[in-house]
Design a protein around this motif. Structure first.
Motif, PDB file in Angstrom:
ATOM      1  N   GLY A 204       0.810  -1.219   0.000  1.00 53.74           N
ATOM      2  CA  GLY A 204       0.000   0.000   0.000  1.00 53.74           C
ATOM      3  C   GLY A 204       0.841   1.265   0.000  1.00 53.74           C
ATOM      4  N   ALA A 205       2.154   1.118  -0.141  1.00 51.04           N
ATOM      5  CA  ALA A 205       3.041   2.284  -0.183  1.00 51.04           C
ATOM      6  C   ALA A 205       2.707   3.137  -1.401  1.00 51.04           C
ATOM      7  CB  ALA A 205       4.508   1.835  -0.241  1.00 51.04           C
ATOM      8  N   ARG A 206       2.941   4.453  -1.260  1.00 49.33           N
ATOM      9  CA  ARG A 206       2.694   5.387  -2.362  1.00 49.33           C
ATOM     10  C   ARG A 206       3.948   6.162  -2.731  1.00 49.33           C
ATOM     11  NH1 ARG A 206      -1.491   8.336   0.751  1.00 49.33           N
ATOM     12  NH2 ARG A 206      -0.764  10.077  -0.490  1.00 49.33           N
ATOM     13  N   VAL A 207       5.068   5.829  -2.079  1.00 47.87           N
ATOM     14  CA  VAL A 207       6.329   6.529  -2.321  1.00 47.87           C
ATOM     15  C   VAL A 207       7.407   5.499  -2.636  1.00 47.87           C
ATOM     16  CG1 VAL A 207       8.116   8.012  -1.310  1.00 47.87           C
ATOM     17  CG2 VAL A 207       5.698   8.398  -0.741  1.00 47.87           C
ATOM     18  N   ILE A 208       8.188   5.785  -3.680  1.00 52.33           N
ATOM     19  CA  ILE A 208       9.353   4.961  -3.993  1.00 52.33           C
ATOM     20  C   ILE A 208      10.562   5.876  -4.053  1.00 52.33           C
ATOM     21  CG2 ILE A 208      10.469   3.404  -5.631  1.00 52.33           C
ATOM     22  CD1 ILE A 208       7.702   2.583  -6.612  1.00 52.33           C
ATOM     23  N   PHE A 209      11.583   5.532  -3.273  1.00 52.78           N
ATOM     24  CA  PHE A 209      12.855   6.237  -3.269  1.00 52.78           C
ATOM     25  C   PHE A 209      13.853   5.407  -4.076  1.00 52.78           C
ATOM     26  CE2 PHE A 209      10.994   7.462   0.889  1.00 52.78           C
ATOM     27  CZ  PHE A 209      11.053   8.844   0.786  1.00 52.78           C
ATOM     28  N   THR A 210      14.638   6.055  -4.961  1.00 55.88           N
ATOM     29  CA  THR A 210      15.669   5.345  -5.715  1.00 55.88           C
ATOM     30  C   THR A 210      17.007   6.052  -5.587  1.00 55.88           C
ATOM     31  OG1 THR A 210      15.240   6.507  -7.805  1.00 55.88           O
ATOM     32  CG2 THR A 210      13.978   4.482  -7.398  1.00 55.88           C
ATOM     33  N   ASP A 211      18.061   5.316  -5.947  1.00 53.59           N
ATOM     34  CA  ASP A 211      19.405   5.839  -5.772  1.00 53.59           C
ATOM     35  C   ASP A 211      19.853   6.789  -6.885  1.00 53.59           C
ATOM     36  OD1 ASP A 211      19.541   3.730  -7.609  1.00 53.59           O
ATOM     37  OD2 ASP A 211      21.249   2.738  -6.640  1.00 53.59           O
ATOM     38  N   LEU A 212      19.609   6.446  -8.139  1.00 53.58           N
ATOM     39  CA  LEU A 212      20.134   7.243  -9.252  1.00 53.58           C
ATOM     40  C   LEU A 212      19.036   7.749 -10.176  1.00 53.58           C
ATOM     41  CD1 LEU A 212      23.198   5.066 -10.327  1.00 53.58           C
ATOM     42  CD2 LEU A 212      23.248   7.279  -9.178  1.00 53.58           C
ATOM     43  N   PRO A 213      19.096   9.016 -10.570  1.00 47.45           N
ATOM     44  CA  PRO A 213      18.073   9.576 -11.454  1.00 47.45           C
ATOM     45  C   PRO A 213      17.930   8.855 -12.793  1.00 47.45           C
ATOM     46  CG  PRO A 213      19.323  11.332 -10.439  1.00 47.45           C
ATOM     47  CD  PRO A 213      20.024  10.045 -10.078  1.00 47.45           C
ATOM     48  N   ALA A 214      19.005   8.296 -13.319  1.00 50.63           N
ATOM     49  CA  ALA A 214      18.928   7.605 -14.603  1.00 50.63           C
ATOM     50  C   ALA A 214      19.163   6.104 -14.457  1.00 50.63           C
ATOM     51  CB  ALA A 214      19.929   8.199 -15.582  1.00 50.63           C
ATOM     52  N   GLY A 215      19.042   5.595 -13.237  1.00 49.27           N
ATOM     53  CA  GLY A 215      19.248   4.174 -12.996  1.00 49.27           C
ATOM     54  C   GLY A 215      18.058   3.329 -13.416  1.00 49.27           C
ATOM     55  N   SER A 216      18.262   2.030 -13.459  1.00 48.55           N
ATOM     56  CA  SER A 216      17.210   1.126 -13.920  1.00 48.55           C
ATOM     57  C   SER A 216      15.992   1.125 -12.996  1.00 48.55           C
ATOM     58  CB  SER A 216      17.756  -0.298 -14.078  1.00 48.55           C
ATOM     59  OG  SER A 216      18.314  -0.762 -12.865  1.00 48.55           O
ATOM     60  N   CYS A 217      16.195   1.264 -11.702  1.00 50.08           N
ATOM     61  CA  CYS A 217      15.042   1.320 -10.791  1.00 50.08           C
ATOM     62  C   CYS A 217      14.204   2.562 -11.071  1.00 50.08           C
ATOM     63  CB  CYS A 217      15.499   1.303  -9.335  1.00 50.08           C
ATOM     64  SG  CYS A 217      16.178  -0.288  -8.825  1.00 50.08           S
ATOM     65  N   THR A 218      14.856   3.676 -11.264  1.00 48.25           N
ATOM     66  CA  THR A 218      14.144   4.918 -11.569  1.00 48.25           C
ATOM     67  C   THR A 218      13.406   4.801 -12.897  1.00 48.25           C
ATOM     68  OG1 THR A 218      15.747   6.210 -10.317  1.00 48.25           O
ATOM     69  CG2 THR A 218      14.407   7.402 -11.935  1.00 48.25           C
ATOM     70  N   MET A 219      14.057   4.237 -13.897  1.00 47.02           N
ATOM     71  CA  MET A 219      13.406   4.065 -15.198  1.00 47.02           C
ATOM     72  C   MET A 219      12.164   3.178 -15.065  1.00 47.02           C
ATOM     73  SD  MET A 219      15.037   5.688 -17.618  1.00 47.02           S
ATOM     74  CE  MET A 219      15.347   7.089 -16.601  1.00 47.02           C
ATOM     75  N   ALA A 220      12.271   2.115 -14.290  1.00 49.39           N
ATOM     76  CA  ALA A 220      11.135   1.208 -14.090  1.00 49.39           C
ATOM     77  C   ALA A 220       9.983   1.928 -13.393  1.00 49.39           C
ATOM     78  CB  ALA A 220      11.571  -0.011 -13.283  1.00 49.39           C
ATOM     79  N   VAL A 221      10.297   2.711 -12.380  1.00 45.68           N
ATOM     80  CA  VAL A 221       9.249   3.441 -11.656  1.00 45.68           C
ATOM     81  C   VAL A 221       8.613   4.479 -12.567  1.00 45.68           C
ATOM     82  CG1 VAL A 221       8.729   4.960  -9.708  1.00 45.68           C
ATOM     83  CG2 VAL A 221      10.336   3.065  -9.408  1.00 45.68           C
ATOM     84  N   ARG A 222       9.407   5.184 -13.330  1.00 47.81           N
ATOM     85  CA  ARG A 222       8.848   6.212 -14.230  1.00 47.81           C
ATOM     86  C   ARG A 222       7.894   5.600 -15.240  1.00 47.81           C
ATOM     87  NH1 ARG A 222      13.028  10.412 -16.369  1.00 47.81           N
ATOM     88  NH2 ARG A 222      11.051  11.279 -17.031  1.00 47.81           N
TER      89      ARG A 222
END
Length: 134
Positions: free
Chosen positions: A65-83
């Motif tokens: 039920g979380a609504r916030v995701i924190f990631t390490d790098l602006p252009a990293g794979s986790c950030t890309m997936a979240v975007r």
């Protein structure tokens, strides 16, 4: 994606995702300092492709039920997936390029709506960065 399995979904306010053990390490620091590490779910992208990261993050959002995701790098794979994922999830907020000061501040605002808490915490995280010496 690796997740912390000892966190009850009802206590998770945000997901922290990143490379290697970044997420579990920064959450460990939050726990050591505040005792509030259970506010976060750690996820690692190790060995996963973008589609796998996106699917795992989507399931984690649904499960916690979380609504916030924190990631390490602006252009990293986790950030890309979240975007990619949040296009279909308008209530989810991505914060990237995080630091320990930001997460500590967020953890201490446990009675504040997570989306509201993020904005105050972001300012704390930015303000904590400094350069000393030559």
């Amino acid at each position: 994606m690796n997740t912390a399995t000892d966190v009850a979904p009802a206590t998770v306010r945000a997901i922290v995702a990143g490379h290697g053990s970044f997420a579990s390490g920064i959450i460990s620091a939050v726990e050591q300092i505040t005792g509030k590490g259970s506010s976060f779910l750690a996820m690692s992208n190790t060995g996963l492709c973008l589609d796998d990261i996106q699917g795992t993050l989507a399931r984690a959002l649904d499960d916690t039920g979380a609504r916030v995701i924190f990631t390490d790098l602006p252009a990293g794979s986790c950030t890309m997936a979240v975007r990619r994922m949040i296009r279909a999830r308008p209530g989810v907020l991505l914060v990237t390029g995080i630091n320990l000061s930001l997460l500590l501040d967020f953890a201490m605002q446990e009675s504040v709506d997570p989306i509201v808490a993020v904005h105050a915490s972001l300012e704390r995280g930015r303000a904590s960065m400094a350069v000393h010496g030559a």
